[in-house]
Design an enzyme around this catalytic site. Structure first.
Site, PDB file in Angstrom:
ATOM      1  N   LYS A 115      26.219 -59.350 -34.640  1.00  0.00           N
ATOM      2  CA  LYS A 115      27.028 -59.754 -33.479  1.00  0.00           C
ATOM      3  C   LYS A 115      27.384 -61.233 -33.570  1.00  0.00           C
ATOM      4  O   LYS A 115      28.511 -61.620 -33.289  1.00  0.00           O
ATOM      5  CB  LYS A 115      26.292 -59.451 -32.175  1.00  0.00           C
ATOM      6  N   LYS A 194      31.432 -48.841 -39.111  1.00  0.00           N
ATOM      7  CA  LYS A 194      30.539 -48.152 -38.165  1.00  0.00           C
ATOM      8  C   LYS A 194      31.220 -48.032 -36.790  1.00  0.00           C
ATOM      9  O   LYS A 194      31.774 -49.013 -36.286  1.00  0.00           O
ATOM     10  CB  LYS A 194      29.237 -48.951 -38.020  1.00  0.00           C
ATOM     11  N   LYS A 197      31.154 -49.496 -29.857  1.00  0.00           N
ATOM     12  CA  LYS A 197      31.908 -49.877 -28.652  1.00  0.00           C
ATOM     13  C   LYS A 197      32.545 -51.251 -28.829  1.00  0.00           C
ATOM     14  O   LYS A 197      33.703 -51.462 -28.541  1.00  0.00           O
ATOM     15  CB  LYS A 197      30.952 -49.973 -27.450  1.00  0.00           C
TER      16      LYS A 197
HETATM   17  N1  AQP Z   1      28.312 -45.272 -35.336  1.00  0.00           N
HETATM   18  C1  AQP Z   1      27.122 -44.773 -35.034  1.00  0.00           C
HETATM   19  N2  AQP Z   1      26.559 -43.816 -35.807  1.00  0.00           N
HETATM   20  C2  AQP Z   1      25.356 -43.293 -35.497  1.00  0.00           C
HETATM   21  N3  AQP Z   1      24.646 -43.658 -34.398  1.00  0.00           N
HETATM   22  C3  AQP Z   1      25.169 -44.610 -33.610  1.00  0.00           C
HETATM   23  N4  AQP Z   1      24.727 -45.202 -32.485  1.00  0.00           N
HETATM   24  C4  AQP Z   1      25.629 -46.113 -32.072  1.00  0.00           C
HETATM   25  N5  AQP Z   1      26.678 -46.136 -32.904  1.00  0.00           N
HETATM   26  C5  AQP Z   1      26.412 -45.212 -33.878  1.00  0.00           C
HETATM   27  C6  AQP Z   1      23.474 -44.877 -31.835  1.00  0.00           C
HETATM   28  O1  AQP Z   1      23.727 -44.574 -30.492  1.00  0.00           O
HETATM   29  C7  AQP Z   1      22.594 -44.934 -29.727  1.00  0.00           C
HETATM   30  C8  AQP Z   1      23.071 -45.605 -28.487  1.00  0.00           C
HETATM   31  O2  AQP Z   1      23.121 -46.914 -28.563  1.00  0.00           O
HETATM   32  P1  AQP Z   1      23.470 -47.883 -27.363  1.00  0.00           P
HETATM   33  O3  AQP Z   1      23.995 -47.201 -26.166  1.00  0.00           O
HETATM   34  O4  AQP Z   1      22.310 -48.767 -27.208  1.00  0.00           O
HETATM   35  O5  AQP Z   1      24.683 -48.639 -27.937  1.00  0.00           O
HETATM   36  P2  AQP Z   1      24.873 -49.301 -29.274  1.00  0.00           P
HETATM   37  O6  AQP Z   1      23.930 -48.958 -30.357  1.00  0.00           O
HETATM   38  O7  AQP Z   1      24.935 -50.736 -28.965  1.00  0.00           O
HETATM   39  O8  AQP Z   1      26.203 -48.556 -29.544  1.00  0.00           O
HETATM   40  P3  AQP Z   1      27.462 -49.195 -30.062  1.00  0.00           P
HETATM   41  O9  AQP Z   1      28.647 -48.399 -29.744  1.00  0.00           O
HETATM   42  O10 AQP Z   1      27.262 -49.498 -31.489  1.00  0.00           O
HETATM   43  O11 AQP Z   1      27.547 -50.471 -29.161  1.00  0.00           O
HETATM   44  P4  AQP Z   1      27.726 -51.940 -29.584  1.00  0.00           P
HETATM   45  O12 AQP Z   1      29.134 -52.068 -29.956  1.00  0.00           O
HETATM   46  O13 AQP Z   1      27.360 -52.674 -28.334  1.00  0.00           O
HETATM   47  O14 AQP Z   1      26.781 -52.193 -30.741  1.00  0.00           O
HETATM   48  C9  AQP Z   1      21.660 -45.710 -30.650  1.00  0.00           C
HETATM   49  O15 AQP Z   1      20.618 -44.872 -31.073  1.00  0.00           O
HETATM   50  C10 AQP Z   1      22.532 -46.050 -31.819  1.00  0.00           C
HETATM   51  O16 AQP Z   1      21.816 -46.133 -33.042  1.00  0.00           O
END
Ligand code: AQP
Length: 317
Positions: A115, A194, A197
């Site tokens: 990030k 990957k 969000k």
């Molecule tokens: N691309 C992905 N492939 C597999 N698993 C994924 N996860 C997220 N993206 C992928 C898994 O989803 C779970 C939820 O995570 P979260 O709600 O804590 O959000 P995150 O990991 O922060 O999801 P994002 O979309 O990737 O958000 P940002 O952009 O904020 O980083 C976790 O188990 C994660 O591994």
């Protein structure tokens, strides 16, 4: 004597719209196995404060995460669905863990480093996130945590927090293991990176058919090959390899037809879940009650653990 049931726990942040990466990475492995365990699903609302700075939006997001859980087919009678902030023992224990790990150790977290490298806000909450996540898991003696590959290192951090505490104060916490679904550890987004969000490359799980179609049509394709790799990578989450081979062989170079086939595939998969979610959304009071009752149960469990922790660290006099 039959072995005691193990604990399964995972969670989603209330930070935006559920995408198919979240579904296949974390929720599907939970959905496929939760009935064999004592299972818990958390709404990680305090984690989402690292990015969400809008109270009304956060309130909506929290309820939406519960709707997502119910929509995918989780039976609330069989799972404790709870809200992180309603269990203050999480933030209490996080402080204790933060006093046991070093700053350079936390600086190695990929999620934090990525990030920062992308120029996203690096507040202290984001930096300390792995220790709050460790409490989410360790407070409940969790054995297995279904997650995407990006969270694997955070499970290692949780194990490390458990070891550090146990070494300092005596055996208290179990060391958890991650459960990463084969072939879905890192679901790619519409740009092949990957799906995330914060990268704006997602396909929403509960989007309307039009929204799904719009994102699928914008999947980046490499015009040099007969098989669009980014389309195929997402398609194989929904369809068996053998069937995909037939489809892709019959449509060599016809990217539009392949994307249209993917839209239909996603729609067929999502429609029943979307309908279930919409039905739950008609009675939000009941949805909020699920969260309230689940949080009450989680709080009781967490307080039991924290009573032992406070005693061990010496803050009880
Ligand atoms: N691309 C992905 N492939 C597999 N698993 C994924 N996860 C997220 N993206 C992928 C898994 O989803 C779970 C939820 O995570 P979260 O709600 O804590 O959000 P995150 O990991 O922060 O999801 P994002 O979309 O990737 O958000 P940002 O952009 O904020 O980083 C976790 O188990 C994660 O591994």
């Amino acid at each position: 004597m039959a072995a005691a049931k193990k604990r399964l726990l995972t969670g989603l942040q209330s930070s935006g719209t559920l995408h198919i990466g979240n579904y296949f990475g974390a929720l599907k492995p939970f959905l496929d196995t939760y009935q064999q365990y004592h299972s818990m699903l958390m709404v990680a609302d305090y984690h989402s404060l690292t990015t969400v700075k809008d109270a009304a939006l956060l309130r909506t997001n929290i309820v939406n995460v519960v709707l997502d859980y119910l929509g995918i087919g989780i039976n609330p009678e069989e799972v404790i669905i709870f809200q992180q902030s309603r269990v203050p023992q999480h933030t209490e224990l996080a402080w204790i863990f933060e006093c046991l790990v070093s700053v350079p150790f936390l600086m190695q977290a990929h999620a934090y480093k990525d990030k920062v490298a992308k120029g996203l806000e690096a507040n202290a909450g984001l930096f300390n996130y792995p220790m709050l996540m460790a409490t989410d898991i360790l407070l409940y003696d969790t054995d297995i945590v279904p997650v995407g590959k990006d969270q694997q290192q955070h499970i290692e951090y949780a194990r490390e927090a458990a070891v550090k505490f146990n070494n300092a104060f005596g055996p208290t916490f179990k060391e958890p293991k991650e459960l990463i679904l084969k072939g879905a550890g890192t679901v790619p987004g519409i740009d092949g990176e990957k799906m995330s969000k914060s990268y704006g490359n997602t396909i929403p799980l509960f989007g309307t058919k039009d929204e799904i179609a719009k994102t699928v049509m914008s999947i980046v394709t490499d015009s040099s090959g007969e098989r669009p790799a980014n389309v195929y990578a997402i398609h194989k989450l929904f369809k068996a390899d053998a069937e995909l081979e037939t489809l892709y062989s019959a449509n060599k170079g016809n990217y539009k037809a392949l994307k249209e086939a993917l839209i239909e595939e996603i729609e067929a998969f999502v429609a029943p879940m979307r309908e279930r979610r919409e039905n739950y959304a008609k009675d939000l009071d009941s949805v909020k009650k699920v969260l309230e009752e689940g949080s009450e149960k989680a709080r009781e469990m967490a307080e039991k653990k924290m009573t032992a922790v406070r005693e061990k660290v010496g803050v009880t006099i």
